[in-house]
Design a protein around this motif. Structure first.
Motif, PDB file in Angstrom:
ATOM      1  N   ILE A  71      33.972  53.883  15.826  1.00 46.25           N
ATOM      2  CA  ILE A  71      34.103  52.606  15.112  1.00 46.25           C
ATOM      3  C   ILE A  71      34.811  52.808  13.772  1.00 46.25           C
ATOM      4  CG2 ILE A  71      32.789  50.782  13.950  1.00 46.25           C
ATOM      5  CD1 ILE A  71      30.707  51.075  16.209  1.00 46.25           C
ATOM      6  N   LYS A  72      34.480  53.894  13.072  1.00 47.32           N
ATOM      7  CA  LYS A  72      35.090  54.158  11.764  1.00 47.32           C
ATOM      8  C   LYS A  72      36.469  54.804  11.882  1.00 47.32           C
ATOM      9  CE  LYS A  72      30.660  54.780   9.395  1.00 47.32           C
ATOM     10  NZ  LYS A  72      29.794  55.737   8.658  1.00 47.32           N
ATOM     11  N   GLY A  73      36.697  55.483  13.008  1.00 39.32           N
ATOM     12  CA  GLY A  73      37.940  56.240  13.151  1.00 39.32           C
ATOM     13  C   GLY A  73      37.746  57.654  12.653  1.00 39.32           C
ATOM     14  N   LYS A  74      38.411  58.601  13.285  1.00 40.28           N
ATOM     15  CA  LYS A  74      38.271  60.003  12.888  1.00 40.28           C
ATOM     16  C   LYS A  74      39.541  60.755  13.233  1.00 40.28           C
ATOM     17  CE  LYS A  74      35.239  63.968  13.056  1.00 40.28           C
ATOM     18  NZ  LYS A  74      33.878  64.417  13.202  1.00 40.28           N
ATOM     19  N   GLY A  75      40.063  61.520  12.253  1.00 39.60           N
ATOM     20  CA  GLY A  75      41.277  62.281  12.486  1.00 39.60           C
ATOM     21  C   GLY A  75      42.438  61.360  12.816  1.00 39.60           C
ATOM     22  N   ALA A  76      43.116  61.652  13.926  1.00 41.71           N
ATOM     23  CA  ALA A  76      44.257  60.832  14.327  1.00 41.71           C
ATOM     24  C   ALA A  76      43.833  59.548  15.039  1.00 41.71           C
ATOM     25  CB  ALA A  76      45.173  61.639  15.253  1.00 41.71           C
ATOM     26  N   LYS A 126      37.979  52.117  15.998  1.00 41.65           N
ATOM     27  CA  LYS A 126      37.802  51.503  17.318  1.00 41.65           C
ATOM     28  C   LYS A 126      38.913  51.903  18.284  1.00 41.65           C
ATOM     29  CE  LYS A 126      35.016  47.518  15.967  1.00 41.65           C
ATOM     30  NZ  LYS A 126      34.835  46.057  16.077  1.00 41.65           N
ATOM     31  N   GLY A 127      39.517  53.060  18.035  1.00 42.13           N
ATOM     32  CA  GLY A 127      40.570  53.537  18.917  1.00 42.13           C
ATOM     33  C   GLY A 127      41.785  52.642  18.941  1.00 42.13           C
ATOM     34  N   GLY A 128      41.950  51.821  17.884  1.00 44.13           N
ATOM     35  CA  GLY A 128      43.077  50.910  17.816  1.00 44.13           C
ATOM     36  C   GLY A 128      42.882  49.630  18.608  1.00 44.13           C
ATOM     37  N   THR A 129      41.644  49.372  19.053  1.00 37.87           N
ATOM     38  CA  THR A 129      41.361  48.168  19.830  1.00 37.87           C
ATOM     39  C   THR A 129      40.541  47.186  19.005  1.00 37.87           C
ATOM     40  OG1 THR A 129      39.215  48.892  20.744  1.00 37.87           O
ATOM     41  CG2 THR A 129      41.222  49.662  21.856  1.00 37.87           C
ATOM     42  N   THR A 130      40.242  46.040  19.589  1.00 36.85           N
ATOM     43  CA  THR A 130      39.366  45.048  18.952  1.00 36.85           C
ATOM     44  C   THR A 130      38.061  44.933  19.721  1.00 36.85           C
ATOM     45  OG1 THR A 130      40.428  43.274  20.235  1.00 36.85           O
ATOM     46  CG2 THR A 130      41.320  43.731  18.042  1.00 36.85           C
ATOM     47  N   ALA A 131      37.691  45.996  20.408  1.00 39.47           N
ATOM     48  CA  ALA A 131      36.479  45.979  21.238  1.00 39.47           C
ATOM     49  C   ALA A 131      35.231  45.847  20.382  1.00 39.47           C
ATOM     50  CB  ALA A 131      36.412  47.250  22.078  1.00 39.47           C
TER      51      ALA A 131
END
Length: 288
Positions: free
Chosen positions: A257-262, A266-271
């Protein structure tokens, strides 16, 4: 005869013996600290001055320094000229895979790789880009208008020798709606087909519950987790997942949800958080 007590005051006299010395001492007590403060301020101010010949104080640099951290971009989808062109969309999203051929994506300008794809036509290529195909998620993981994606498709196809025309808004809308129209039941069968519809909305959740592949994973996460792109742990790679399993599903979900590294948030989604947790649970189960 009385004894005379000797005077000892002379030995305890201060350095100031005259009114003139007192005035000088008072002046030094005030003037010296003020001079020291002025010199210190001058030194600090001089240290922050831009180097000679730099443009640190130019209007452009000033605007950049006060630029807001985030911006809101409003697009008028009814005005094609207000949207990004194909090259801009390619540079923002598509280049990640099509620039190097990652995950078997046809490289930009590679006529041999695009050869089998160009005969499929604009509508088919656009549908694949909008809906996702193979390891490519819907819209390549971006968030653009259908017309912008159509422009990117034309840009890449023509770089490989295609002769596609710049898409019109009506053509893009028709191509985007074509898959839905193909699956629309005939009027006579509409009543019988209406009953199963509510259960289809829960299909991804049901698939996850029975050990199937969640739709979100297939659409987005697989783009990196199938081949280990940018250091992402491959699906089913126990060695790569071992250091991460200790965080538990909740901890891994929070990282996604927060993002990590590259990996963006949310993995670039709006899920939703629930959908992300379902995917994390699935991937963890494959690494045990």
């Amino acid at each position: 005869m009385s004894e005379v007590t000797p005077h000892h005051d002379a030995g305890h006299a201060g350095p100031i013996k005259t009114p003139k010395q007192l005035v000088v001492a008072v002046l030094f007590a005030f003037v010296v600290p003020i001079i020291a403060i002025i010199l210190l301020v001058s030194y600090v101010a001089a240290d922050k001055q831009p180097a000679a010949g730099s443009d640190a104080m130019s209007a452009k640099a000033t605007v950049e320094r006060i630029r807001p951290v985030g911006v809101v971009e409003v697009k008028d989808v009814s005005d094609p000229s207000a949207l990004k062109n194909g090259e801009q969309v390619y540079g923002a999203v598509c280049v990640a895979c099509h620039g190097t051929g990652t995950l078997n994506a046809p490289k930009l300008g590679d006529a041999a790789a695009w050869g089998p794809r160009l005969p499929q036509g604009f509508e088919t290529l656009l549908t694949h880009a909008l809906k996702g195909k193979g390891a490519m998620p819907a819209q390549g993981g971006g968030d653009y208008a259908d017309l912008e994606i159509g422009r990117a498709v034309v840009y890449m196809a023509n770089k490989a020798g295609g002769k596609l025309e710049e898409p019109k808004a009506s053509a893009v809308q028709t191509a985007a709606a074509a898959p839905a129209a193909a699956t629309t039941p005939a009027p006579a069968a509409a009543a019988s087909a209406a009953a199963p519809a509510p259960t289809s909305a829960a299909a991804p959740q049901a698939a996850a519950a029975t050990g199937g592949v969640p739709a979100l994973y297939a659409q987005a996460c697989s783009a990196c987790h199938i081949a280990g792109v940018a250091g992402a742990p491959k699906l089913g790679d126990k060695a790569a997942w071992a250091p991460r399993l200790g965080q538990g599903v909740d901890g891994l979900t929070a990282s996604v949800i927060k993002g990590k590294g590259a990996m963006p948030p949310k993995g670039g989604t709006t899920a939703s958080e629930a959908e992300i947790k379902t995917v994390v649970t699935y991937m963890v189960s494959q690494a045990k």
